[in-house]
Design a protein around this motif. Sequence first.
Motif, mmCIF file in Angstrom:
data_model
loop_
_atom_site.group_PDB
_atom_site.id
_atom_site.type_symbol
_atom_site.label_atom_id
_atom_site.label_comp_id
_atom_site.label_asym_id
_atom_site.label_seq_id
_atom_site.Cartn_x
_atom_site.Cartn_y
_atom_site.Cartn_z
ATOM 1 N N GLU A 273 0.825 -1.217 0.000
ATOM 2 C CA GLU A 273 0.000 0.000 0.000
ATOM 3 C C GLU A 273 0.856 1.263 0.000
ATOM 4 N N GLU A 274 2.169 1.111 0.097
ATOM 5 C CA GLU A 274 3.024 2.297 0.081
ATOM 6 C C GLU A 274 3.398 2.733 -1.327
ATOM 7 N N VAL A 275 2.989 1.969 -2.319
ATOM 8 C CA VAL A 275 3.261 2.377 -3.688
ATOM 9 C C VAL A 275 2.226 3.430 -4.091
ATOM 10 N N ILE A 276 2.707 4.541 -4.666
ATOM 11 C CA ILE A 276 1.797 5.574 -5.159
ATOM 12 C C ILE A 276 1.400 5.164 -6.575
ATOM 13 N N GLY A 277 0.098 4.954 -6.787
ATOM 14 C CA GLY A 277 -0.370 4.372 -8.037
ATOM 15 C C GLY A 277 -0.615 2.895 -7.823
ATOM 16 N N GLU A 278 -1.040 2.214 -8.889
ATOM 17 C CA GLU A 278 -1.368 0.800 -8.783
ATOM 18 C C GLU A 278 -0.365 0.010 -9.626
ATOM 19 N N ILE A 279 0.331 -0.936 -9.004
ATOM 20 C CA ILE A 279 1.310 -1.731 -9.751
ATOM 21 C C ILE A 279 0.587 -2.766 -10.608
ATOM 22 N N VAL A 280 0.892 -2.805 -11.891
ATOM 23 C CA VAL A 280 0.246 -3.776 -12.760
ATOM 24 C C VAL A 280 1.251 -4.774 -13.331
ATOM 25 N N ASP A 281 2.504 -4.496 -13.154
ATOM 26 C CA ASP A 281 3.536 -5.454 -13.577
ATOM 27 C C ASP A 281 4.743 -5.224 -12.682
ATOM 28 N N LEU A 282 5.310 -6.327 -12.177
ATOM 29 C CA LEU A 282 6.509 -6.164 -11.357
ATOM 30 C C LEU A 282 7.373 -7.393 -11.495
ATOM 31 N N GLN A 283 8.550 -7.210 -12.069
ATOM 32 C CA GLN A 283 9.546 -8.269 -12.092
ATOM 33 C C GLN A 283 10.763 -7.721 -11.371
ATOM 34 N N LEU A 284 10.973 -8.228 -10.172
ATOM 35 C CA LEU A 284 12.002 -7.663 -9.302
ATOM 36 C C LEU A 284 13.346 -7.582 -10.010
ATOM 37 N N ASP A 285 14.032 -6.479 -9.827
ATOM 38 C CA ASP A 285 15.347 -6.222 -10.421
ATOM 39 C C ASP A 285 15.318 -6.240 -11.950
ATOM 40 N N GLU A 286 14.122 -6.132 -12.532
ATOM 41 C CA GLU A 286 14.009 -6.114 -13.997
ATOM 42 C C GLU A 286 13.204 -4.896 -14.449
ATOM 43 N N GLN A 287 11.904 -4.995 -14.263
ATOM 44 C CA GLN A 287 11.044 -3.907 -14.724
ATOM 45 C C GLN A 287 9.735 -3.881 -13.944
ATOM 46 N N ALA A 288 9.039 -2.771 -14.022
ATOM 47 C CA ALA A 288 7.780 -2.614 -13.305
ATOM 48 C C ALA A 288 6.948 -1.541 -13.983
ATOM 49 N N ILE A 289 5.644 -1.681 -13.845
ATOM 50 C CA ILE A 289 4.717 -0.701 -14.423
ATOM 51 C C ILE A 289 3.668 -0.358 -13.381
ATOM 52 N N SER A 290 3.328 0.907 -13.257
ATOM 53 C CA SER A 290 2.201 1.281 -12.405
ATOM 54 C C SER A 290 1.358 2.331 -13.105
ATOM 55 N N ILE A 291 0.110 2.428 -12.683
ATOM 56 C CA ILE A 291 -0.762 3.463 -13.244
ATOM 57 C C ILE A 291 -1.267 4.363 -12.128
ATOM 58 N N LEU A 292 -1.467 5.613 -12.476
ATOM 59 C CA LEU A 292 -1.966 6.590 -11.511
ATOM 60 C C LEU A 292 -2.988 7.467 -12.220
ATOM 61 N N ASP A 293 -4.208 7.472 -11.680
ATOM 62 C CA ASP A 293 -5.241 8.343 -12.240
ATOM 63 C C ASP A 293 -5.181 9.682 -11.523
ATOM 64 N N ILE A 294 -5.025 10.751 -12.287
ATOM 65 C CA ILE A 294 -4.905 12.091 -11.697
ATOM 66 C C ILE A 294 -6.296 12.608 -11.318
ATOM 67 N N THR A 295 -6.471 12.860 -10.028
ATOM 68 C CA THR A 295 -7.774 13.330 -9.535
ATOM 69 C C THR A 295 -7.697 14.823 -9.196
ATOM 70 N N ASP A 296 -8.846 15.368 -8.817
ATOM 71 C CA ASP A 296 -8.909 16.784 -8.411
ATOM 72 C C ASP A 296 -7.914 17.108 -7.308
ATOM 73 N N ASP A 297 -7.652 16.128 -6.435
ATOM 74 C CA ASP A 297 -6.746 16.385 -5.309
ATOM 75 C C ASP A 297 -5.292 16.532 -5.736
ATOM 76 N N ASP A 298 -4.975 16.097 -6.947
ATOM 77 C CA ASP A 298 -3.574 16.054 -7.375
ATOM 78 C C ASP A 298 -3.152 17.246 -8.226
ATOM 79 N N VAL A 299 -4.068 18.188 -8.450
ATOM 80 C CA VAL A 299 -3.773 19.249 -9.414
ATOM 81 C C VAL A 299 -3.783 20.620 -8.755
#
Lengths: 185, 185
Positions: B71-97
Motif C-alpha cells: 500500500e506504500e506504492v503511489i499508483g497501482e502496480i500492474v507489472d513487477l519483475q524484481l530487479d528487472e522492470q515494473a509498471i504502475s498506473i496513476l489516475d490524476i484526480t482533483d486532489d492532485d492538481v
Amino acid sequence: MKKTKAERKEELEDTIEANPFITDEALAERFDVSVQTIRLDRSELRIPEVRTRIKQLAETNHDDVRALQNEEVIGEIVDLQLDEQAISILDITDDDVFTRNGIARGHHLFAQANSLAVAIIDDAFAVTGRANIRFTRQVYVGERVVAKAKVKKRSPGFPVITVDSYVNQTLVFKGEFVMSRGKEA
Amino acid sequence: MKKTKAERKEELEDTIEANPFITDEALAERFDVSVQTIRLDRSELRIPEVRTRIKQLAETNHDDVRALQNEEVIGEIVDLQLDEQAISILDITDDDVFTRNGIARGHHLFAQANSLAVAIIDDAFAVTGRANIRFTRQVYVGERVVAKAKVKKRSPGFPVITVDSYVNQTLVFKGEFVMSRGKEA
C-alpha cells in the motif's frame, strides 16, 4: 571545558538568530546541557519557544505566494521573498514514513522542496521543468525539515531555484529546480 | 482514406496488446471513430474493457514488492519483475492538481516514479539516493499516467532505475533514480 552560563547564553542567542527553527532538544544536545536549562536561558533572554518563533515569522515576514494557492504548499512557509528566497518547515509524521523502518519517504521531501520552488516564483503561472536532487541523509519520523530555497538564476522564462533542506543543521536534501513560468505551455 | 473495419480491428488488437492501459476514449481518438464503435470492436474481439485488463494484469503478472508494503506504492502496480522492470498506473484526480489550472502537481508524478523505483528493488531495504528528472508535458486532471520502470544498472549497492511515464503514449515524465539498498545507512 564547559562554557560559563554567560558564554552559553550569548552563543544560544546567536544560534537561535541564525536558525530560528531549532528546537530546545537540539539546543540542549548542542550545548551539552538539559532541556530545562535551555528553557531557563531562553526565558532569561526573552526568546520565545520554537513554535512561537515560527508563528511570528510566518505572520510577519513573507510576501504572498503567487503561483500557488497558499494551502497548496507542502509544509509551512515561514519566509517568502518573491524571486529571492523562501523557507518552509515540514514535520515528518507517521503518515510520511515507511512503516517498516520509520524513514521518511523521498517524495515528501521532494514535495516540500518542489512546492517551495514554485511558490518563490513571482508569477501567476509556474511549473517544474527539470530537477536534479540528492537525498544526503535519511530523515526519521518526528524530525522537522527546514527547506531553504534561493533563486540562483533569474530568468523571464526558466528561472533556476536551489533548495537545501536541513534537520537540525544537517543537510538531508539538496535540489536544483529549473522552472517554467509565465505561460501555460 | 478511412480504414476498413477489418483493418481497424486488427490494428486495435495490436494497439491494446502493446498498451493494455489505453482507454476507449484514446482509442476512439486514435482511430477517428466513436467510443461506441471501439466498444463494439472490443466486444467482437473479446477484449475486456481497460479496467478489467488492468485488474487482470495486477492479479496475475507480478512478483511481490519487497522494499515497500504494497500500500506504500503511489499508483497501482500492474507489472513487477524484481530487479528487472515494473509498471504502475496513476489516475490524476482533483486532489492532485493545481486548483487554478487543473495541471497535475509535479510531486505526484515524482512520487509514482520514485515509489516504483523503490518497489522494483529485490531487497528488504531500498531508498532513493539521487534523481535526475524532467517533466516533458503537463498532465491534467482525469488523465491516466502509466509509469514504466527499468533497471538500467544492476548493482549490489547502488542500482540505477529509469522511469518513463506516459499519458496515452505521450511521454510526460522521465527520471533516472540512483538507489541505495541493503543497508540502513
